[in-house]
Design an enzyme around this catalytic site. Sequence first.
Site, mmCIF file in Angstrom:
data_model
loop_
_atom_site.group_PDB
_atom_site.id
_atom_site.type_symbol
_atom_site.label_atom_id
_atom_site.label_comp_id
_atom_site.label_asym_id
_atom_site.label_seq_id
_atom_site.Cartn_x
_atom_site.Cartn_y
_atom_site.Cartn_z
ATOM 1 C CG ASP A 37 10.579 -19.298 -26.911
ATOM 2 O OD1 ASP A 37 10.765 -18.751 -25.819
ATOM 3 O OD2 ASP A 37 10.367 -20.515 -27.043
ATOM 4 C CE LYS A 59 2.253 -15.887 -30.496
ATOM 5 N NZ LYS A 59 1.173 -15.694 -29.543
ATOM 6 C CG MET A 172 0.158 -18.271 -20.356
ATOM 7 S SD MET A 172 0.627 -16.689 -21.134
ATOM 8 C CE MET A 172 2.433 -16.780 -21.078
#
Lengths: 240, 240
Positions: A37, A59, A172
């Site tokens: 990913d 993504k 994050m």
Amino acid sequence: MNKVGVLWLVGAGPGDPELITLKAVRVLQQADVVMYDALVNEALLQHVKQDAIIQYVGKRLGQHSHTQEAINQLIVEYGRKYSAIVRLKGGDPFVFGRAQEEIAAARAVGMQVQMVPGISSALAVPALQGIPATSRGITDSFWVSTGTTASGQLPDDLPLAAQSRATVIILMGTQQLSVIARLFMQYRKSNTPVAIIQNGSLPKQVFITGTLADIEEKAIVAAIGNPAVLVIGEVVALGW
Amino acid sequence: MNKVGVLWLVGAGPGDPELITLKAVRVLQQADVVMYDALVNEALLQHVKQDAIIQYVGKRLGQHSHTQEAINQLIVEYGRKYSAIVRLKGGDPFVFGRAQEEIAAARAVGMQVQMVPGISSALAVPALQGIPATSRGITDSFWVSTGTTASGQLPDDLPLAAQSRATVIILMGTQQLSVIARLFMQYRKSNTPVAIIQNGSLPKQVFITGTLADIEEKAIVAAIGNPAVLVIGEVVALGW
């Protein structure tokens, strides 16, 4: 009897393609399928054999990400056809990696699961700036947290982390920076050193330091976004 | 002008000689001197070139360990004579590694310092048993602490860790197991799962699981000693 493949959860490390283990490289070389990913450096795919299937499951610009359910389904489908399925994940698969959902899906159809730990960005990204997780006489522990939980909230345990002397490392967390800094200032001095490293270990890395009081402003000036590692604690002052 | 070497702090990983990074192997291959200690697997020395100096600086059976001061002094002496001095440390050099003292000694004589992160035992040893540091819906954070501080005490922050929902990972904590278990039972259910892994990732590994209430007894039966990793939290139940 149907074929049942083995699912290998493999850590890709923080970004620098040299920060992957010998074992991970060997497993990549033997893989029939590699699913990777967005946080994985594509340079690592050089280790995959010519006729293996390479499947991107992250993504893409302007497109939706593969859902976790779609990834789980792919693991199961590949497991029916191939022997060695590698799920290559940025950092370490067991640090905020949603690995359990993939393990459960694989096990439900009888696939074996194997684990190859990776270098976690939480530790390595600060380390590459000379910032240790612990340092004798400064702190005996470190606390690693996500900045945003599954429900979008700040983690419940963050006030306890703020009260401690632990080095606090938040992944994050840049979008919650203002709230995090204010929370920590309730318990720690406002001049406590803070570092943020975006795209750590890569040439495009951005590294800023400041204090609880001024880090938000500095992050805005530097236009910091994710993926980034936030480090709060006196060890930040040891950085080079 | 005198020669001034570069000090490379290199993580050797948790024990399995395949759990070292490509970068660490490259740096070992280029080293003029490699200094290593007791937690490093000697199989890794195969990567060192033929004419390099290999110096053991850990404990030997029945002998005193090199003091930190003696190690610092050796770094400085080698730095005057050679270009690339590697300090190979078990796990990651910046996790309870006393790296700052070696960095300070090297810098004081003008040596540059470079860092190659390693796979930390704190994360990898549980992971190899299927125990993740975090898992969506169970915990959003993990806390890594030493079980014994420089002063021989239990770390001050441990009660805060016990109050949290964080996975708590304690290195060098087996001698304090009784105190730790009692502390955690003040804040967490007595059937909270606990794991201890001694010599993790190696063939001689010992792995036990239990609860806060019975782990001490089980550790005595299994004759658990250091080096060991203690994991407290619901994620232990996910282990395979």
